[in-house]
Design a protein around this motif. Structure first.
Motif, PDB file in Angstrom:
ATOM      1  N   GLU A 292      64.853  -4.063 -24.788  1.00 15.60           N
ATOM      2  CA  GLU A 292      65.436  -5.391 -24.653  1.00 15.60           C
ATOM      3  C   GLU A 292      66.961  -5.372 -24.524  1.00 15.60           C
ATOM      4  OE1 GLU A 292      63.952  -8.043 -24.043  1.00 15.60           O
ATOM      5  OE2 GLU A 292      61.881  -7.773 -24.705  1.00 15.60           O
TER       6      GLU A 292
ATOM      7  N   TYR B 279      54.540  -9.766 -26.502  1.00 12.55           N
ATOM      8  CA  TYR B 279      56.000  -9.856 -26.392  1.00 12.55           C
ATOM      9  C   TYR B 279      56.428  -9.828 -24.937  1.00 12.55           C
ATOM     10  CZ  TYR B 279      60.409  -9.534 -29.012  1.00 12.55           C
ATOM     11  OH  TYR B 279      61.623  -9.804 -29.596  1.00 12.55           O
TER      12      TYR B 279
ATOM     13  N   ILE C  79      52.188  -5.647 -28.219  1.00 13.82           N
ATOM     14  CA  ILE C  79      53.318  -5.463 -27.308  1.00 13.82           C
ATOM     15  C   ILE C  79      53.168  -6.380 -26.097  1.00 13.82           C
ATOM     16  CG2 ILE C  79      54.597  -3.830 -25.876  1.00 13.82           C
ATOM     17  CD1 ILE C  79      54.784  -3.393 -28.937  1.00 13.82           C
TER      18      ILE C  79
ATOM     19  N   VAL D 148      58.273   0.783 -23.991  1.00 13.79           N
ATOM     20  CA  VAL D 148      58.299   0.628 -25.446  1.00 13.79           C
ATOM     21  C   VAL D 148      57.560   1.776 -26.115  1.00 13.79           C
ATOM     22  CG1 VAL D 148      57.494  -0.786 -27.376  1.00 13.79           C
ATOM     23  CG2 VAL D 148      58.586  -1.878 -25.414  1.00 13.79           C
TER      24      VAL D 148
ATOM     25  N   TYR E 166      56.714  -2.482 -19.096  1.00 10.03           N
ATOM     26  CA  TYR E 166      57.377  -2.775 -20.370  1.00 10.03           C
ATOM     27  C   TYR E 166      56.649  -2.063 -21.505  1.00 10.03           C
ATOM     28  CZ  TYR E 166      59.317  -5.568 -24.229  1.00 10.03           C
ATOM     29  OH  TYR E 166      59.945  -5.972 -25.382  1.00 10.03           O
TER      30      TYR E 166
ATOM     31  N   ILE F  65      61.059  -1.741 -28.940  1.00 10.51           N
ATOM     32  CA  ILE F  65      61.321  -3.041 -28.324  1.00 10.51           C
ATOM     33  C   ILE F  65      62.824  -3.281 -28.217  1.00 10.51           C
ATOM     34  CG2 ILE F  65      61.102  -5.534 -28.657  1.00 10.51           C
ATOM     35  CD1 ILE F  65      58.351  -4.979 -29.929  1.00 10.51           C
TER      36      ILE F  65
END
Length: 259
Positions: free
Chosen positions: A120, A231, A228, A241, A237, A116
């Motif tokens: 990010e 988030y 996940i 991850v 995404y 993550i």
């Protein structure tokens, strides 16, 4: 983080519902148009990533907070193999140790936190930022204004105190919290008496606290994927991850077998 994953919120207690909804409103990570994450096209993304082996705990902490919980030699070896900055890896790994002691059933691996963190903010290095010895990431990593253009609209909730914008909220710090979410999940992970979303210890522990409340465990595929998605629900995404988290678990295994 997007506003599309509300089903999971139905199973949460009323005490955490407001915090969950706020966190889901964060837009796609600010690095999504920057340096590419490990490419799902080049390396097929795994369906899910099992927790990496829990790092060894420190027998003589060199610093306070979560970063002091992990063995320094392990951090040095795995950082060299994985490319994660030493200070940032200490925060991820120490947070995993802390959560294992508090909620072992969560099984949140440090490698998932690292996955993550990579997507990010490139582990707090986005646009030349770096992490100081106390865990503070500078210059501050701040996302775009959530003004309703290409994102959900979130009017200012903190008078610009943590994101510098008194008109709209912006995602901030290495784990990209929006101010409203930070107000619900803020925690002092560094042991300095201050909860700061721009500090990797605080941000990593806050993210772990959120994730371990979002799903009961990260130890199976369905739960890991749901966690996940809580988030950020974008399938791309999740793939990014997962790819990064798997890569970090493999790097740790290589570093351990070579020692």
């Amino acid at each position: 983080m997007t506003a599309r994953t509300f089903a999971l919120a139905l199973v949460l207690g009323a005490a955490v519902l407001a915090g969950l909804i706020a966190l889901l409103l964060v837009p796609r990570p600010i690095t999504s148009t920057g340096d590419a994450a490990p490419s799902p096209e080049a390396t097929p993304a795994p369906r899910w990533v099992a927790p990496a082996a829990l790092p060894p705990s420190s027998s003589a902490p060199s610093r306070a907070g979560v970063a002091g919980r992990v063995d320094a030699d392990w951090v040095t070896a795995v950082a060299a193999e994985s490319g994660i900055p030493v200070r940032v890896l200490a925060a991820y790994a120490g947070t995993a140790i802390a959560k294992h002691g508090e909620r072992p059933e969560c099984e949140l691996g440090w490698n998932t936190l690292a996955g993550i963190g990579w997507v990010e903010s490139r582990h707090g290095t986005y646009r030349g930022a770096s992490t100081a010895d106390d865990g503070t990431v500078s210059p501050p990593i701040i996302g775009i204004a959530l003004d309703g253009g290409s994102t959900a609209r979130i009017d200012d909730t903190d008078d610009g105190a943590i994101d510098g914008d008194a008109a709209f909220d912006r995602a901030v710090g290495p784990m990209q919290f929006i101010p409203g979410s930070w107000a619900n999940w803020a925690v002092d992970g560094g042991g300095d008496g201050v909860a700061d979303p721009h500090n990797i210890d605080d941000a990593a522990l806050a993210a772990a606290n959120y994730l371990c409340r979002a799903v009961p465990t990260f130890g199976d595929e369905d739960s890991w994927r749901a966690g996940i998605a809580s988030y950020n629900s974008d399938p791309a995404y999740l793939d990014a991850v997962a790819t990064a988290a798997q890569r970090y678990a493999e790097a740790a295994e290589r570093s351990t077998t070579s020692r």
